[in-house]
Design an enzyme around this catalytic site. Structure first.
Site, PDB file in Angstrom:
ATOM      1  CB  SER A  72     -17.336  47.945   7.652  1.00 59.10           C
ATOM      2  OG  SER A  72     -17.905  48.555   8.796  1.00 59.10           O
ATOM      3  CE1 TYR A  84     -11.844  48.473   9.392  1.00 61.20           C
ATOM      4  CE2 TYR A  84     -14.063  49.306   9.716  1.00 61.20           C
ATOM      5  CZ  TYR A  84     -13.206  48.256   9.525  1.00 61.20           C
ATOM      6  OH  TYR A  84     -13.702  46.973   9.465  1.00 61.20           O
TER       7      TYR A  84
END
Length: 219
Positions: A72, A84
């Site tokens: 990501s 995350y």
């Protein structure tokens, strides 16, 4: 179990590609989340990919296959979901090491770096300030207040709502990584402003990036 199934049913055709796509996401400042949450995220987002890779590595080396990892752009910066970001930054480094090590076997390793596709993937549903507040420890409640949590939740939800619904763009990148004669080491699939933010983060001093993000949060 999947490996044994493949070996028993498809050993004659070989094993050519592995996509590590599993991932979970959540929202919250560092002290808001319990240790169990950190362990769960590391187990799914990071160790899950590593476990799968190690299981299939002998077959991928044998058939000169390809390994694709879902990372990501959040690996470069964080806006309320540091847990995350942590796992994605870690998987990037794992891939960098693996990519170099696999070159001598003809195995190619690719990383997909999507931008905000929350509306498409549903990986991160809208957050509830009430739920967040109710789960905070008394120590954290003594530092923060409901208004702060509500503002943070509103900000994060607004970011989620701006995400792309065209999840096929990420799938196309995955397909290219698996089938292209010359796949890229990294596929950044993101909006122009998201790519610009990554560019600033990667090339400018940390103090500049901290200023940019702090300014965005203050607004």
């Amino acid at each position: 179990a999947v490996k044994e199934c493949l070996l028993s049913h498809f050993s004659s055709i070989g094993f050519w590609g592995l996509v590590n796509n599993a991932g979970i996401s959540t929202f919250g400042e560092t002290g808001w989340l319990p240790m169990e949450m950190y362990e769960k995220f590391a187990d799914v987002n990071l160790l899950g990919s590593i476990r799968t890779t190690l299981a299939f590595l002998p077959l991928l080396r044998k058939y000169k296959g390809r390994i694709v990892f879902m990372s990501s752009i959040i690996a470069y910066f964080t806006l309320g979901n540091g847990i995350y970001s942590m796992t994605k930054a870690a998987i990037e480094k794992f891939c960098d090491a693996l990519r170099l090590e696999m070159k001598k076997f003809g195995v190619q390793v690719c990383i997909i770096q999507p931008g905000n596709y929350a509306p498409s993937t549903k990986i991160q549903p809208p957050v509830s300030a009430e739920e967040i507040w109710s789960e905070l420890s008394e120590e954290e409640k003594s530092v923060y207040n409901k208004e702060y949590v509500q503002e943070w939740a509103n900000f994060f939800n607004s970011i989620l709502s701006e995400g792309s619904t065209n999840g096929n763009e990420v799938v196309d990148a995955m397909v290219d990584a698996l089938t292209s004669p010359a796949p890229k080491a990294r596929y950044m699939v993101a909006k122009l402003k998201e790519k610009a933010l990554v560019f600033v983060c990667a090339l400018f001093p940390t103090v500049v990036m901290d200023f940019v993000l702090s300014y965005a949060l203050s607004k």
